[in-house]
Motif scaffolding. Structure first.
Motif, mmCIF file in Angstrom:
data_model
loop_
_atom_site.group_PDB
_atom_site.id
_atom_site.type_symbol
_atom_site.label_atom_id
_atom_site.label_comp_id
_atom_site.label_asym_id
_atom_site.label_seq_id
_atom_site.Cartn_x
_atom_site.Cartn_y
_atom_site.Cartn_z
ATOM 1 N N SER A 46 0.836 -1.203 0.000
ATOM 2 C CA SER A 46 0.000 0.000 0.000
ATOM 3 C C SER A 46 0.865 1.246 0.000
ATOM 4 O O SER A 46 0.596 2.208 -0.744
ATOM 5 N N ARG A 47 1.922 1.254 0.817
ATOM 6 C CA ARG A 47 2.834 2.403 0.850
ATOM 7 C C ARG A 47 3.568 2.556 -0.474
ATOM 8 O O ARG A 47 3.747 3.681 -0.969
ATOM 9 N N ASP A 48 4.005 1.430 -1.058
ATOM 10 C CA ASP A 48 4.715 1.490 -2.334
ATOM 11 C C ASP A 48 3.816 2.064 -3.428
ATOM 12 O O ASP A 48 4.256 2.860 -4.262
ATOM 13 N N LYS A 49 2.550 1.641 -3.426
ATOM 14 C CA LYS A 49 1.610 2.137 -4.429
ATOM 15 C C LYS A 49 1.374 3.629 -4.253
ATOM 16 O O LYS A 49 1.345 4.388 -5.235
ATOM 17 N N LYS A 50 1.228 4.057 -2.991
ATOM 18 C CA LYS A 50 1.016 5.483 -2.720
ATOM 19 C C LYS A 50 2.227 6.295 -3.129
ATOM 20 O O LYS A 50 2.103 7.382 -3.716
ATOM 21 N N ARG A 51 3.413 5.782 -2.853
ATOM 22 C CA ARG A 51 4.650 6.487 -3.230
ATOM 23 C C ARG A 51 4.784 6.596 -4.751
ATOM 24 O O ARG A 51 5.193 7.615 -5.271
ATOM 25 N N ASP A 52 4.422 5.510 -5.449
ATOM 26 C CA ASP A 52 4.520 5.524 -6.911
ATOM 27 C C ASP A 52 3.533 6.557 -7.506
ATOM 28 O O ASP A 52 3.869 7.232 -8.482
ATOM 29 N N LEU A 53 2.357 6.646 -6.910
ATOM 30 C CA LEU A 53 1.378 7.623 -7.396
ATOM 31 C C LEU A 53 1.854 9.046 -7.181
ATOM 32 O O LEU A 53 1.650 9.931 -8.027
ATOM 33 N N GLN A 54 2.499 9.275 -6.014
ATOM 34 C CA GLN A 54 2.989 10.625 -5.721
ATOM 35 C C GLN A 54 4.149 11.010 -6.618
ATOM 36 O O GLN A 54 4.340 12.187 -6.946
ATOM 37 N N SER A 55 4.951 10.004 -7.036
ATOM 38 C CA SER A 55 6.123 10.301 -7.873
ATOM 39 C C SER A 55 5.774 10.383 -9.351
ATOM 40 O O SER A 55 6.596 10.819 -10.170
#
Length: 332
Positions: free
Chosen positions: A320-329
């Motif tokens: 979930s954190r990885d997905k959120k980070r990818d969306l922000q980047s």
């Protein structure tokens, strides 16, 4: 636990009947089940296992029931790991989505047959040679190490010698057709479909997983009846679970680590039990190691449940954190 012949017979008839119904359903209408259908079947099979465990509790006591539930949970977890490899195999050979349920079902039947044979062999060995626990324990610890190092990862699936031989020696068609193992061309020539190669890959994978699962379950209970039923219930509903989980399988990134901890724990438990009942003349003069503790079944259940729960939660949090980070980047 004393299991009479008629109880064995009744159990086998009941389990075969349930499996036969499943076979008839999938055989008549290969399809991709809906979430509702898959969820219903998974709930049905899990419910059967829980009811069976209650029956064991009533007839044989809490110790036997605890051994069944612990063994079932362990085998179910290993079976989910097996699904990862099934996913890789079906992706590698581009199995059409509507035929994947058939592949899973045949793979599960093969797993049942292989595990049944290993259970019979393992029970015979244990009844004659208590030192087998040393071998089982060491093997599970080794398997745990390979899981942590990533050497037993499904992504490392490689075609074995049997698959390579079949692809080279057999006349193969390029299409799966309706999912049969062979087809007859317009010229009358018989060709094998890629489905046969997929089945060889699934079957050899089942063999490897049986080598892991049987020592693990014998580390929890020595009762062949509980070993067999725990394995059967762990495999039932697995194909529906595949469609129910869907992309969630890819999110369980720490499952291998959790399973490694479980297998290492059971391996150490087996070695401690072997030390506690040691009769090998070249180890401690054939005398038991009285300091070696016997790990109770309730503690085993708590460790296994806790480990799998932590691995699952940690996996979901990380993805979930990885997905959120990818969306922000991602540039807007």
């Amino acid at each position: 636990m004393n299991v009479s012949a008629w109880v064995w017979g009744a159990t086998l008839v009941a389990l075969i009947a349930v499996l036969a119904v499943d076979l008839l359903i999938i055989g008549r209408r290969p399809h991709e089940p809906s979430m509702k259908e898959a969820g219903g079947w998974v709930a049905f099979y899990v419910g059967l296992a829980i009811i069976f465990g209650i029956g064991v509790w009533v007839t044989a006591g809490g110790q036997a029931a605890g051994e069944f539930y612990t063994g079932w949970l362990t085998e179910y977890s290993l079976s989910v790991d097996n699904l990862f490899v099934f996913v890789i195999i079906m992706a590698r050979f581009a199995v059409p989505r509507h035929l994947q349920q058939k592949v899973l079902l045949i793979g599960i039947v093969l797993a049942l047959v292989m595990r049944g044979a290993f259970i019979a062999a393992g029970a015979a060995l244990i009844s004659e040679f208590s030192w087998v626990f040393y071998i089982f324990g060491a093997f599970l610890v080794y398997t745990a190490i390979t899981l942590v190092k990533g050497e037993d990862d499904g992504e490392d699936f490689k075609e074995n010698i049997l698959i390579r031989w079949a692809k080279r020696a057999l006349p193969l068609s390029s299409s799966f057709g309706d999912g049969r193992f062979s087809v007859v061309t317009e010229t009358g020539k018989r060709l094998f479909t890629p489905m046969l190669i997929v089945m060889i890959a699934i079957g050899t994978t089942d063999l490897i997983f049986a080598l892991d699962s049987i020592p693990a379950i014998f580390g929890i209970t020595k009762e062949p009846y509980l070993v067999f039923t725990a394995n059967v219930f762990a495999l039932m509903g697995l194909r529906q679970l595949f469609f129910l989980l869907g992309g969630l399988l890819e999110r369980l990134v720490y499952l291998n680590i959790g399973l490694a901890v479980v297998l290492a724990f059971i391996g150490v438990k087996l070695v401690l039990e072997a030390l506690h009942t040691n009769n090998l003349s070249f180890i401690h003069g054939g005398e038991p190691f009285h300091w070696a503790p016997e790990i109770p079944i309730w503690l085993s259940l708590m460790v296994i449940l806790g480990t799998l729960a932590i691995a699952t939660v940690a996996s979901l949090v990380k993805t979930s954190r990885d997905k959120k980070r990818d969306l922000q980047s991602t540039p807007q």
